[in-house]
Write an enzyme that holds these catalytic residues in place. Structure first.
Site, PDB file in Angstrom:
ATOM      1  N   CYS A  42       2.889 -45.934  14.062  1.00 55.93           N
ATOM      2  CA  CYS A  42       1.600 -45.906  14.754  1.00 55.93           C
ATOM      3  C   CYS A  42       0.923 -44.562  14.460  1.00 55.93           C
ATOM      4  O   CYS A  42       1.590 -43.580  14.116  1.00 55.93           O
ATOM      5  CB  CYS A  42       1.873 -46.032  16.252  1.00 55.93           C
ATOM      6  SG  CYS A  42       0.404 -45.856  17.273  1.00 55.93           S
ATOM      7  N   THR A  44      -0.085 -42.702  16.644  1.00 55.46           N
ATOM      8  CA  THR A  44       0.536 -41.823  17.642  1.00 55.46           C
ATOM      9  C   THR A  44       1.781 -41.143  17.067  1.00 55.46           C
ATOM     10  O   THR A  44       2.023 -39.957  17.317  1.00 55.46           O
ATOM     11  CB  THR A  44       0.925 -42.641  18.891  1.00 55.46           C
ATOM     12  OG1 THR A  44      -0.250 -43.259  19.404  1.00 55.46           O
ATOM     13  CG2 THR A  44       1.545 -41.762  19.955  1.00 55.46           C
ATOM     14  N   HIS A  47       0.800 -38.240  15.050  1.00 57.46           N
ATOM     15  CA  HIS A  47       0.493 -37.087  15.912  1.00 57.46           C
ATOM     16  C   HIS A  47       1.787 -36.384  16.341  1.00 57.46           C
ATOM     17  O   HIS A  47       1.848 -35.161  16.398  1.00 57.46           O
ATOM     18  CB  HIS A  47      -0.280 -37.527  17.156  1.00 57.46           C
ATOM     19  CG  HIS A  47      -1.708 -37.893  16.879  1.00 57.46           C
ATOM     20  ND1 HIS A  47      -2.671 -36.946  16.603  1.00 57.46           N
ATOM     21  CD2 HIS A  47      -2.330 -39.088  16.834  1.00 57.46           C
ATOM     22  CE1 HIS A  47      -3.837 -37.569  16.396  1.00 57.46           C
ATOM     23  NE2 HIS A  47      -3.648 -38.867  16.532  1.00 57.46           N
ATOM     24  N   GLU A  68       6.925 -49.259  18.093  1.00 62.78           N
ATOM     25  CA  GLU A  68       6.572 -50.606  17.645  1.00 62.78           C
ATOM     26  C   GLU A  68       7.819 -51.214  16.991  1.00 62.78           C
ATOM     27  O   GLU A  68       8.289 -50.708  15.981  1.00 62.78           O
ATOM     28  CB  GLU A  68       5.421 -50.522  16.624  1.00 62.78           C
ATOM     29  CG  GLU A  68       4.191 -49.797  17.179  1.00 62.78           C
ATOM     30  CD  GLU A  68       3.083 -49.593  16.149  1.00 62.78           C
ATOM     31  OE1 GLU A  68       3.274 -49.933  14.962  1.00 62.78           O
ATOM     32  OE2 GLU A  68       2.014 -49.092  16.539  1.00 62.78           O
ATOM     33  N   ARG A 204      -9.780 -47.918   2.434  1.00 61.97           N
ATOM     34  CA  ARG A 204      -9.712 -48.743   3.643  1.00 61.97           C
ATOM     35  C   ARG A 204     -10.885 -49.721   3.707  1.00 61.97           C
ATOM     36  O   ARG A 204     -10.732 -50.835   4.216  1.00 61.97           O
ATOM     37  CB  ARG A 204      -9.657 -47.855   4.876  1.00 61.97           C
ATOM     38  CG  ARG A 204      -8.265 -47.241   4.992  1.00 61.97           C
ATOM     39  CD  ARG A 204      -7.961 -46.680   6.353  1.00 61.97           C
ATOM     40  NE  ARG A 204      -6.507 -46.614   6.517  1.00 61.97           N
ATOM     41  CZ  ARG A 204      -5.879 -45.669   7.196  1.00 61.97           C
ATOM     42  NH1 ARG A 204      -6.568 -44.714   7.777  1.00 61.97           N
ATOM     43  NH2 ARG A 204      -4.565 -45.702   7.312  1.00 61.97           N
ATOM     44  N   ILE A 291     -10.886 -49.076  26.233  1.00 59.76           N
ATOM     45  CA  ILE A 291      -9.716 -49.917  25.970  1.00 59.76           C
ATOM     46  C   ILE A 291      -8.486 -49.034  25.907  1.00 59.76           C
ATOM     47  O   ILE A 291      -8.446 -48.081  25.126  1.00 59.76           O
ATOM     48  CB  ILE A 291      -9.847 -50.656  24.618  1.00 59.76           C
ATOM     49  CG1 ILE A 291     -11.165 -51.423  24.533  1.00 59.76           C
ATOM     50  CG2 ILE A 291      -8.643 -51.569  24.384  1.00 59.76           C
ATOM     51  CD1 ILE A 291     -11.305 -52.574  25.471  1.00 59.76           C
ATOM     52  N   THR A 292      -7.485 -49.332  26.722  1.00 57.03           N
ATOM     53  CA  THR A 292      -6.236 -48.580  26.635  1.00 57.03           C
ATOM     54  C   THR A 292      -5.063 -49.544  26.682  1.00 57.03           C
ATOM     55  O   THR A 292      -5.026 -50.438  27.518  1.00 57.03           O
ATOM     56  CB  THR A 292      -6.160 -47.483  27.726  1.00 57.03           C
ATOM     57  OG1 THR A 292      -4.950 -46.756  27.559  1.00 57.03           O
ATOM     58  CG2 THR A 292      -6.241 -48.036  29.126  1.00 57.03           C
TER      59      THR A 292
END
Ligand code: ZN
Length: 346
Positions: A42, A44, A47, A68, A204, A291-292
């Site tokens: 991810c 995340t 990070h 994930e 992309r 959105i979370t």
């Protein structure tokens, strides 16, 4: 189990990670132990790997990270209802309290007491992972593990796309990283009208076309809002799905939104964003939604329906498959953005 396993550990509060032998975690009464088959990286995780201000504030160390996954249950706790050894599963990564106002009003995805699998709790970049039984999702036996592990980010895309009407609407997806690419698939499967993909990465944008975007806009070469207005006969787009978190892109997204349209914000800006609220939200009568995570568990059932009926062909979103010991190469690719979804086959 009492043995040891190989896991990717965020050991030091700085750049990188360490692949090392760690104890197999112990299964608590309301938990299950999963033999991990596939995981995916991810944003995340990047990070966490690179270690930025958010990671410093948020992430526990030392810890096996990654959230994930898909795998098979090998042990169940004494009070782990509804899960059996041998079940083929994934999981919602947000572990919520169940007793706060948000949780008790059907809004557990914004529980203020959330613990996050692989971020503030042990995760899945390892041979085994501990998961709260109540968070387990049973996968269809025919769903390949490399696809099943994508349900966490797919859920972000599903919640963003379906947070309002989508059928026949013009849709701009701003930021087509992996979740943006998934959102194209979801929007198409759910009957969207024309889909416009916006990004600054040509690679992309090309992937977005392959996923089914009808037009693409390079945000550094064209003014996004003007291009989107031109594509919609001057009206603006009905639905803006903001997935970049870039302040300028957010402002452009609002400017491109049609009157009475919708802007759903998933991308996370790291600084304040200056916006003409009077003209870009109020007088347009826009619906704006943050959105979370994924709605617990409405989003998961929406995904199950789409996946089990083969409405989404997600194989093309996966551009690279690695073994866990190739993690340095995988994170390098992620950092360069020259990839779709990267999967580890365990
Ligand atoms: Zn709660």
């Amino acid at each position: 189990m009492g043995a040891s396993m190989i896991g990717l550990v965020k050991e030091h509060r700085g750049y990188g990670a360490t692949l090392k032998e760690v104890p197999v975690p112990t299964c608590g009464d309301d938990e299950v132990l999963v033999r991990v088959q596939a995981t995916s990286i991810c944003g995340t995780d990047l990070h966490i790997y690179k270690w930025d201000a958010w990671a410093e504030r948020t992430v526990i160390t030392p810890n096996v990270f990654g959230h994930e996954f898909a795998g098979t249950v090998v042990e169940v706790g004494a009070r782990a209802a509804g899960v059996r050894v041998g079940d083929y599963v994934s999981a919602e990564g947000h572990m919520v309290c169940g007793t706060c106002k948000a949780c008790r009003t059907g809004n557990a995805h914004v529980c203020p007491n959330t613990k996050s699998f692989g971020i503030t709790a042990p995760g899945c970049f390892a041979e085994y992972a501990i998961v709260k039984a109540s968070n387990i999702i049973h996968n269809d036996a025919n769903l390949p593990s490399e696809i099943a592990c994508l349900q966490d980010p797919l859920g972000n895309a599903v919640q963003t796309v379906l947070s309002g009407d989508i059928v026949g609407k013009t849709v701009a997806i701003i930021g087509v990283g992996p979740i943006g690419l998934l959102a194209i698939k979801v929007a198409k499967a759910c009957g969207a009208g024309a889909i416009y993909a916006v990004d600054i990465n040509p690679n992309r944008l090309q992937m977005a076309r392959q996923m089914g975007a009808d037009s693409t806009i390079h945000a550094l070469e064209t003014r996004t809002s003007e291009a989107l207005r031109a594509l919609t006969g001057g009206e603006g787009v009905d639905v803006v799905l903001e997935m970049s978190g870039n302040p300028q892109a957010i402002v452009d997204g609002f400017a491109a939104a049609a009157n009475a349209g919708r802007v759903s914000l998933l991308g996370i800006p790291t600084q304040e964003v200056s916006l003409d609220i009077t003209n870009q939200i109020i007088f347009k009568g826009l619906k704006v939604e943050g959105i979370t995570g994924r709605k617990m568990y409405q989003t998961w059932y929406q995904m199950k329906g789409l996946l089990n009926q083969h409405r989404l062909d997600l194989a093309s979103v996966i551009t690279h498959k690695f073994k866990l010991d190739q993690y340095e190469e995988a994170f390098q690719l992620m950092n360069e953005g020259q990839c779709g979804k990267i999967v580890f086959i365990h």
